[in-house]
Design a protein around this motif. Structure first.
Motif, PDB file in Angstrom:
ATOM      1  N   MET A 103      12.085   2.975   1.559  1.00 42.59           N
ATOM      2  CA  MET A 103      12.053   3.785   0.340  1.00 42.59           C
ATOM      3  C   MET A 103      10.611   3.787  -0.176  1.00 42.59           C
ATOM      4  O   MET A 103       9.922   2.776  -0.121  1.00 42.59           O
ATOM      5  CB  MET A 103      12.982   3.142  -0.702  1.00 42.59           C
ATOM      6  N   SER A 104      10.175   4.914  -0.678  1.00 42.43           N
ATOM      7  CA  SER A 104       8.825   5.016  -1.226  1.00 42.43           C
ATOM      8  C   SER A 104       8.756   4.256  -2.554  1.00 42.43           C
ATOM      9  O   SER A 104       9.545   4.507  -3.455  1.00 42.43           O
ATOM     10  CB  SER A 104       8.474   6.487  -1.431  1.00 42.43           C
ATOM     11  N   MET A 105       7.822   3.331  -2.649  1.00 42.78           N
ATOM     12  CA  MET A 105       7.635   2.533  -3.856  1.00 42.78           C
ATOM     13  C   MET A 105       6.183   2.676  -4.318  1.00 42.78           C
ATOM     14  O   MET A 105       5.272   2.664  -3.492  1.00 42.78           O
ATOM     15  CB  MET A 105       7.911   1.053  -3.587  1.00 42.78           C
ATOM     16  N   PRO A 106       5.957   2.776  -5.618  1.00 40.12           N
ATOM     17  CA  PRO A 106       4.587   2.917  -6.123  1.00 40.12           C
ATOM     18  C   PRO A 106       3.817   1.591  -6.021  1.00 40.12           C
ATOM     19  O   PRO A 106       4.275   0.561  -6.510  1.00 40.12           O
ATOM     20  CB  PRO A 106       4.778   3.321  -7.585  1.00 40.12           C
ATOM     21  N   VAL A 107       2.662   1.644  -5.391  1.00 39.19           N
ATOM     22  CA  VAL A 107       1.818   0.453  -5.249  1.00 39.19           C
ATOM     23  C   VAL A 107       1.336  -0.013  -6.617  1.00 39.19           C
ATOM     24  O   VAL A 107       1.225  -1.216  -6.871  1.00 39.19           O
ATOM     25  CB  VAL A 107       0.620   0.743  -4.318  1.00 39.19           C
ATOM     26  N   ASN A 108       1.088   0.937  -7.530  1.00 38.51           N
ATOM     27  CA  ASN A 108       0.553   0.551  -8.837  1.00 38.51           C
ATOM     28  C   ASN A 108       1.551  -0.262  -9.664  1.00 38.51           C
ATOM     29  O   ASN A 108       1.172  -0.867 -10.656  1.00 38.51           O
ATOM     30  CB  ASN A 108       0.066   1.777  -9.611  1.00 38.51           C
ATOM     31  N   ALA A 109       2.800  -0.311  -9.254  1.00 37.17           N
ATOM     32  CA  ALA A 109       3.777  -1.156  -9.948  1.00 37.17           C
ATOM     33  C   ALA A 109       3.415  -2.633  -9.808  1.00 37.17           C
ATOM     34  O   ALA A 109       3.827  -3.455 -10.626  1.00 37.17           O
ATOM     35  CB  ALA A 109       5.175  -0.909  -9.397  1.00 37.17           C
ATOM     36  N   TYR A 110       2.632  -2.957  -8.796  1.00 35.34           N
ATOM     37  CA  TYR A 110       2.246  -4.347  -8.534  1.00 35.34           C
ATOM     38  C   TYR A 110       0.771  -4.603  -8.820  1.00 35.34           C
ATOM     39  O   TYR A 110       0.285  -5.707  -8.612  1.00 35.34           O
ATOM     40  CB  TYR A 110       2.561  -4.697  -7.070  1.00 35.34           C
ATOM     41  N   HIS A 138      14.118  -2.763  -0.089  1.00 35.80           N
ATOM     42  CA  HIS A 138      13.324  -3.966   0.152  1.00 35.80           C
ATOM     43  C   HIS A 138      12.203  -3.717   1.163  1.00 35.80           C
ATOM     44  O   HIS A 138      11.126  -4.305   1.038  1.00 35.80           O
ATOM     45  CB  HIS A 138      14.222  -5.124   0.569  1.00 35.80           C
ATOM     46  N   LYS A 139      12.435  -2.845   2.133  1.00 34.12           N
ATOM     47  CA  LYS A 139      11.348  -2.474   3.044  1.00 34.12           C
ATOM     48  C   LYS A 139      10.213  -1.815   2.257  1.00 34.12           C
ATOM     49  O   LYS A 139       9.038  -2.117   2.468  1.00 34.12           O
ATOM     50  CB  LYS A 139      11.841  -1.496   4.119  1.00 34.12           C
ATOM     51  N   GLY A 140      10.569  -0.919   1.345  1.00 45.10           N
ATOM     52  CA  GLY A 140       9.573  -0.245   0.514  1.00 45.10           C
ATOM     53  C   GLY A 140       8.807  -1.218  -0.365  1.00 45.10           C
ATOM     54  O   GLY A 140       7.594  -1.095  -0.539  1.00 45.10           O
ATOM     55  N   GLU A 141       9.528  -2.193  -0.936  1.00 43.75           N
ATOM     56  CA  GLU A 141       8.871  -3.203  -1.772  1.00 43.75           C
ATOM     57  C   GLU A 141       7.854  -4.004  -0.969  1.00 43.75           C
ATOM     58  O   GLU A 141       6.730  -4.227  -1.426  1.00 43.75           O
ATOM     59  CB  GLU A 141       9.914  -4.155  -2.369  1.00 43.75           C
ATOM     60  N   VAL A 142       8.254  -4.445   0.207  1.00 44.52           N
ATOM     61  CA  VAL A 142       7.349  -5.246   1.052  1.00 44.52           C
ATOM     62  C   VAL A 142       6.094  -4.447   1.388  1.00 44.52           C
ATOM     63  O   VAL A 142       4.973  -4.964   1.314  1.00 44.52           O
ATOM     64  CB  VAL A 142       8.080  -5.733   2.328  1.00 44.52           C
ATOM     65  N   ILE A 143       6.252  -3.176   1.714  1.00 44.83           N
ATOM     66  CA  ILE A 143       5.101  -2.326   2.042  1.00 44.83           C
ATOM     67  C   ILE A 143       4.198  -2.151   0.822  1.00 44.83           C
ATOM     68  O   ILE A 143       2.970  -2.273   0.909  1.00 44.83           O
ATOM     69  CB  ILE A 143       5.572  -0.968   2.589  1.00 44.83           C
ATOM     70  N   ALA A 144       4.793  -1.881  -0.340  1.00 49.39           N
ATOM     71  CA  ALA A 144       4.004  -1.671  -1.560  1.00 49.39           C
ATOM     72  C   ALA A 144       3.267  -2.946  -1.964  1.00 49.39           C
ATOM     73  O   ALA A 144       2.097  -2.895  -2.351  1.00 49.39           O
ATOM     74  CB  ALA A 144       4.908  -1.201  -2.695  1.00 49.39           C
ATOM     75  N   ILE A 145       3.934  -4.073  -1.870  1.00 52.42           N
ATOM     76  CA  ILE A 145       3.299  -5.344  -2.233  1.00 52.42           C
ATOM     77  C   ILE A 145       2.170  -5.665  -1.260  1.00 52.42           C
ATOM     78  O   ILE A 145       1.085  -6.103  -1.674  1.00 52.42           O
ATOM     79  CB  ILE A 145       4.334  -6.485  -2.295  1.00 52.42           C
ATOM     80  N   SER A 146       2.397  -5.423   0.023  1.00 54.60           N
ATOM     81  CA  SER A 146       1.337  -5.654   1.021  1.00 54.60           C
ATOM     82  C   SER A 146       0.120  -4.775   0.737  1.00 54.60           C
ATOM     83  O   SER A 146      -1.024  -5.227   0.847  1.00 54.60           O
ATOM     84  CB  SER A 146       1.860  -5.383   2.433  1.00 54.60           C
ATOM     85  N   SER A 147       0.368  -3.530   0.351  1.00 52.07           N
ATOM     86  CA  SER A 147      -0.738  -2.624   0.006  1.00 52.07           C
ATOM     87  C   SER A 147      -1.479  -3.126  -1.229  1.00 52.07           C
ATOM     88  O   SER A 147      -2.712  -3.078  -1.277  1.00 52.07           O
ATOM     89  CB  SER A 147      -0.206  -1.218  -0.252  1.00 52.07           C
TER      90      SER A 147
END
Length: 108
Positions: free
Chosen positions: A26-33, A92-101
C-alpha cells in the motif's frame, strides 16, 4: 454444462487468498515518519516488520486453507471466513517501505 463448471472453477480460484509475496504494498507517505529520530524510526521499522511477518504467516495459512478447501469441497474457506489478510499485508509492506525511505532521507 461443461462451460458452467469451468467458469465456476475459475471464479473459485480467483477468490483464493494470494501469497504474501504476490501482494502489492500500500502506498504510504514518507513524510508521516519525517518527524521521528533515527532511534524512533528504527523502533517503528522493527514494529512494522514484526507485524508484517505475523500477518504474512496468517496469509500463508489462509492461502493453504483456501487451496485445501477448493480441493476438498470446491470452496475457498479461508477467504470466505475472513482469514484473508491481504489488506493488512499490503499496509505493513507499505509502512516498512516508507519507514526505510525516511531512514535513508535522514541518513540513519
Amino acid at each position: 454444462m461443461k462451460k458452467i463448471a469451468t467458469l465456476a472453477t475459475a471464479l473459485l480460484l480467483t477468490a483464493c487468498a494470494k501469497g504474501p509475496d504476490a501482494i502489492t504494498p500500500m502506498s504510504m507517505p514518507v513524510n508521516a515518519y519525517s518527524g521521528l529520530s533515527c532511534n524512533q524510526l528504527a523502533a517503528e521499522h522493527q514494529k512494522s516488520t514484526n507485524a508484517l511477518n505475523a500477518v504474512s504467516a496468517q496469509q500463508r495459512q489462509a492461502q493453504t486453507g483456501d487451496a485445501v478447501g477448493v480441493f476438498l469441497i470446491g470452496v475457498p474457506m479461508s477467504s470466505l471466513t475472513g482469514g484473508d489478510k491481504e489488506g493488512a499485508v499490503a499496509q505493513h509492506k507499505g509502512e516498512v517501505i516508507a519507514i526505510s525511505s525516511a531512514q535513508r532521507n535522514k541518513g540513519c
